[in-house]
Design an enzyme around this catalytic site. Structure first.
Site, PDB file in Angstrom:
ATOM      1  N   ARG A   1      32.734  92.396  80.926  1.00  0.00           N
ATOM      2  CA  ARG A   1      33.066  90.971  80.875  1.00  0.00           C
ATOM      3  C   ARG A   1      32.294  90.218  81.954  1.00  0.00           C
ATOM      4  O   ARG A   1      32.596  89.062  82.243  1.00  0.00           O
ATOM      5  CB  ARG A   1      34.579  90.759  81.071  1.00  0.00           C
ATOM      6  CG  ARG A   1      35.111  91.033  82.487  1.00  0.00           C
ATOM      7  CD  ARG A   1      36.592  90.729  82.531  1.00  0.00           C
ATOM      8  NE  ARG A   1      37.159  90.626  83.870  1.00  0.00           N
ATOM      9  CZ  ARG A   1      37.869  91.558  84.465  1.00  0.00           C
ATOM     10  NH1 ARG A   1      38.062  92.719  83.868  1.00  0.00           N
ATOM     11  NH2 ARG A   1      38.378  91.363  85.665  1.00  0.00           N
ATOM     12  N   ASN A   2      31.303  90.886  82.565  1.00  0.00           N
ATOM     13  CA  ASN A   2      30.547  90.316  83.674  1.00  0.00           C
ATOM     14  C   ASN A   2      29.053  90.328  83.374  1.00  0.00           C
ATOM     15  O   ASN A   2      28.581  91.080  82.520  1.00  0.00           O
ATOM     16  CB  ASN A   2      30.792  91.117  84.960  1.00  0.00           C
ATOM     17  CG  ASN A   2      32.215  90.986  85.457  1.00  0.00           C
ATOM     18  OD1 ASN A   2      32.714  89.880  85.624  1.00  0.00           O
ATOM     19  ND2 ASN A   2      32.883  92.106  85.680  1.00  0.00           N
TER      20      ASN A   2
END
Length: 382
Positions: free
Chosen positions: A192-193
């Site tokens: 998610r980064n």
């Protein structure tokens, strides 16, 4: 190739002829409109990403998942995939009925054959799934915002319903691609980064053990302060193009909100990648964690509870740049102390990028940083 979870890859898409027939009947059925998160769940159910699920969970499956991390049929499953509706909607539908489903834009997307309409305990569910009822936890907060009833039943999707996003592949399409590439072993990486050097280290360490890697950002609703979907995808496009050999990496998206469920979400993410055809799955430090709600390696330890997942977790310790080792390494292979390390703090990387500055190239590839800094919207706002 590795079998999907439950041994059969679910496909709930209708063919063109049947889609046209049912579209003509759509307006006569009760109607339910899905928000963006539920639409993503709908697509994942239809495409088989959530195999063996064929629809939104009925009460028995819901309670079994919440309390025992498995479906009624016995397959491991950690997160409740549910369709929440208002009291008004619940009063206007009945078991045995077929309801039409609309997407967030109001367009018809398919049907649900209603098997059950039921209530649930918010606090009990949150305590079991997230380990807390604290509303400061973003997963708990999201669950508290759900409507008071769930509808359970199998879904069917019209043939052309998919997310309008780059890099979308159905699990069946990913499996065809892996076969075309000659990959017998594939490692999945969920994120998610935006990528920093420690992420790249984990990915390439795993790639040493497998034929290829599926890099699959989770593209959906996130909390304020997280990276935008556009920033994540663009940064990974740059990294894969510049730093991965040809035909070793596939970049595709997993359309789903973040649950921030820590250990349970690690199991969930591994099952989804198994359905995509991955034989291995990378589990790093604090997978899908948030704040101090979970220990750094709880998401690795939970795999000890499951002997029958059918996908091999690759569990990695903390990685960082070490001056003495002169490269990115992990705690397992580096004997030096913290004074020799440059550690990839997510908070510090965000602060640097927010300030419009280039992070230390020991932490992030300059090309990746430049790509991120060229974007207008890098972080999710309230």
């Amino acid at each position: 190739m590795i079998p999907p979870h439950g041994n059969t890859l679910v496909d709930r898409y209708l063919d063109t002829e049947r889609s046209q027939q049912l579209r003509s009947e759509f307006d006569t059925a009760p109607q339910i409109t899905l928000d963006q998160n539920l639409f993503y769940d709908f697509v994942n159910l239809a495409s088989g990403a959530y195999s063996p699920l064929k629809g939104f969970m009925t009460q028995h499956d819901f309670l079994k998942v919440v309390n025992d991390l498995s479906l009624e049929s016995g397959e491991p499953w950690p997160l409740p995939i549910v369709l929440d509706v208002s009291t008004e909607t619940a009063n206007n539908v009945s078991p045995g009925e077929r309801a039409g489903l609309r997407g967030p834009d109001g367009e018809p997307i398919g049907f649900i054959d209603i098997e059950e309409v039921y209530r649930y305990s918010v606090d009990d569910t949150c305590q079991q799934v997230f380990g807390t009822t604290d509303s400061e936890h973003p997963g708990v907060q999201a669950f508290r915002e759900k409507k008071p009833f769930f509808i359970g039943g199998e879904i069917t999707a019209f043939e052309d319903v998919t997310p309008s996003a780059k890099h979308f592949l159905k699990p069946a399409e990913a499996r065809v691609l892996f076969n075309h590439n000659g990959w017998e072993t594939v490692v999945g990486f969920q994120t998610r980064n935006v990528p920093h050097r420690a992420h790249e280290y984990l990915q390439k360490s795993a790639l040493e053990l497998t034929d290829g890697i599926l890099i699959q950002p989770k593209i959906g609703e996130k909390k304020a302060g997280d990276y935008t979907n556009e920033a994540i995808l663009s940064a990974y496009e740059t990294l894969v193009e510049d730093y991965y050999p040809e035909n070793t990496a596939v970049l595709t998206i997993f359309s789903s909100r973040m649950w921030y469920a820590g250990p349970r979400e690690a199991i969930f993410d591994s099952i989804v990648r198994k359905n995509y055809g991955c034989t291995h799955f990378i589990v790093g430090r604090d997978h899908a964690g948030v704040g101090d709600y979970y220990g750094d390696f709880e998401s690795q330890a939970i795999f000890d509870q499951f002997s029958d997942l059918g996908i091999e977790p690759l569990q990695y310790p903390y990685a960082f740049f070490c001056y003495q080792c002169d490269g990115v390494v992990s705690e397992k292979v580096c004997p030096h102390d913290s004074t020799d390390r440059v550690e990839p703090s997510g908070t510090e990387l965000r602060r640097t990028l927010r300030a419009g500055e280039q992070p230390d190239p020991k932490l992030m590839r300059p090309e990746v940083a430049e790509d991120i800094l060229s974007m207008d919207d890098v972080f999710v706002t309230d």
